[in-house]
Design a protein around this motif. Structure first.
Motif, PDB file in Angstrom:
ATOM      1  N   GLU A   1       0.802  -1.222   0.000  1.00  0.00           N
ATOM      2  CA  GLU A   1       0.000   0.000   0.000  1.00  0.00           C
ATOM      3  C   GLU A   1       0.836   1.273   0.000  1.00  0.00           C
ATOM      4  N   VAL A   2       2.148   1.143   0.130  1.00  0.00           N
ATOM      5  CA  VAL A   2       3.026   2.315   0.180  1.00  0.00           C
ATOM      6  C   VAL A   2       3.441   2.696  -1.235  1.00  0.00           C
ATOM      7  N   GLU A   3       3.072   3.903  -1.631  1.00  0.00           N
ATOM      8  CA  GLU A   3       3.458   4.436  -2.945  1.00  0.00           C
ATOM      9  C   GLU A   3       4.874   5.011  -2.890  1.00  0.00           C
ATOM     10  N   SER A   4       5.158   5.801  -1.830  1.00  0.00           N
ATOM     11  CA  SER A   4       6.495   6.370  -1.660  1.00  0.00           C
ATOM     12  C   SER A   4       6.677   6.857  -0.227  1.00  0.00           C
ATOM     13  N   ILE A   5       7.933   6.895   0.186  1.00  0.00           N
ATOM     14  CA  ILE A   5       8.317   7.487   1.463  1.00  0.00           C
ATOM     15  C   ILE A   5       9.529   8.362   1.197  1.00  0.00           C
ATOM     16  N   THR A   6       9.482   9.563   1.699  1.00  0.00           N
ATOM     17  CA  THR A   6      10.613  10.474   1.599  1.00  0.00           C
ATOM     18  C   THR A   6      11.168  10.680   3.001  1.00  0.00           C
ATOM     19  N   GLN A   7      12.449  10.373   3.176  1.00  0.00           N
ATOM     20  CA  GLN A   7      13.105  10.581   4.465  1.00  0.00           C
ATOM     21  C   GLN A   7      13.524  12.041   4.516  1.00  0.00           C
ATOM     22  N   LEU A   8      12.915  12.807   5.423  1.00  0.00           N
ATOM     23  CA  LEU A   8      13.181  14.243   5.517  1.00  0.00           C
ATOM     24  C   LEU A   8      14.417  14.540   6.357  1.00  0.00           C
ATOM     25  N   ASP A   9      14.608  13.791   7.420  1.00  0.00           N
ATOM     26  CA  ASP A   9      15.804  13.873   8.270  1.00  0.00           C
ATOM     27  C   ASP A   9      15.848  12.571   9.077  1.00  0.00           C
ATOM     28  N   ASP A  10      16.687  12.497  10.115  1.00  0.00           N
ATOM     29  CA  ASP A  10      16.848  11.244  10.855  1.00  0.00           C
ATOM     30  C   ASP A  10      15.555  10.749  11.489  1.00  0.00           C
ATOM     31  N   THR A  11      14.629  11.649  11.808  1.00  0.00           N
ATOM     32  CA  THR A  11      13.430  11.226  12.532  1.00  0.00           C
ATOM     33  C   THR A  11      12.116  11.526  11.815  1.00  0.00           C
ATOM     34  N   HIS A  12      12.140  12.206  10.680  1.00  0.00           N
ATOM     35  CA  HIS A  12      10.892  12.588   9.999  1.00  0.00           C
ATOM     36  C   HIS A  12      10.799  11.995   8.592  1.00  0.00           C
ATOM     37  N   THR A  13       9.603  11.453   8.281  1.00  0.00           N
ATOM     38  CA  THR A  13       9.339  10.881   6.967  1.00  0.00           C
ATOM     39  C   THR A  13       8.014  11.407   6.440  1.00  0.00           C
ATOM     40  N   HIS A  14       7.892  11.452   5.126  1.00  0.00           N
ATOM     41  CA  HIS A  14       6.637  11.810   4.462  1.00  0.00           C
ATOM     42  C   HIS A  14       6.186  10.603   3.649  1.00  0.00           C
ATOM     43  N   TRP A  15       4.958  10.146   3.894  1.00  0.00           N
ATOM     44  CA  TRP A  15       4.416   8.931   3.286  1.00  0.00           C
ATOM     45  C   TRP A  15       3.318   9.266   2.294  1.00  0.00           C
ATOM     46  N   LYS A  16       3.279   8.496   1.205  1.00  0.00           N
ATOM     47  CA  LYS A  16       2.150   8.488   0.281  1.00  0.00           C
ATOM     48  C   LYS A  16       1.710   7.030   0.188  1.00  0.00           C
ATOM     49  N   VAL A  17       0.452   6.773   0.562  1.00  0.00           N
ATOM     50  CA  VAL A  17      -0.071   5.415   0.548  1.00  0.00           C
ATOM     51  C   VAL A  17      -1.377   5.372  -0.238  1.00  0.00           C
TER      52      VAL A  17
END
Length: 153
Positions: free
Chosen positions: A33-49
């Motif tokens: 179900e995960v389209e993409s994940i962008t790692q923004l820094d060591d602790t933050h991610t942006h998800w598209k599902v």
């Protein structure tokens, strides 16, 4: 709130399983179900599902991370509300157990109906089988992040 707990044994050392799980941007290769994940820094991610044909985006923060032991996160903004933890357990030198716990709030009629019949649990089981196949076929992680993040009180 719905809670899902699923476990799978993988035939790779615990460090290999853990290292792969820290490579969030590779998740679309084994999480359906995960389209993409962008790692923004060591602790933050942006998800598209995409769940049940519905696209969602959200940001998540890693709330705790300890090498070869656990990765915990929670959503902090966006279209979905959930939190989870993945734990890693050494079975022997060449195999490990991966356990996923996800707590989520179903959104809309379709997700609530799916939660009632265990669709989320089935999806997590399928994703863990995909992870097992992915990591066992590779035999090595695509990368690693071995940093430590202590749980926030």
């Amino acid at each position: 709130m719905v809670q899902i707990i699923e476990t799978i044994d993988v035939d790779v050392p615990v460090a290999v399983a853990y290292n792969q799980w820290t490579q969030f941007e590779s998740f679309p290769e084994f999480l359906d179900e995960v389209e993409s994940i962008t790692q923004l820094d060591d602790t933050h991610t942006h998800w598209k599902v995409k769940v049940g044909g519905v696209e969602r985006e959200f940001d998540a923060v890693i709330t705790e991370q300890h090498a070869d032991e656990r990765v915990a996160w929670t959503s902090v903004s966006g279209d979905t509300s959930h939190a989870g933890v993945v734990t890693f357990h050494r079975l022997d030198d060449e195999s490990s157990r991966v356990t996923v716990q996800i707590d989520w709030e179903p959104e809309g009629l379709l997700e609530r109906a799916g939660a009632l019949v265990g669709a989320g649990s089935h999806a997590v089981q399928a994703d863990l089988k995909n992870f097992k196949q992915f990591i066992e076929n590779r035999g090595a992680a695509t990368g690693a992040w071995r940093g430590d993040i202590d749980a926030q009180a």
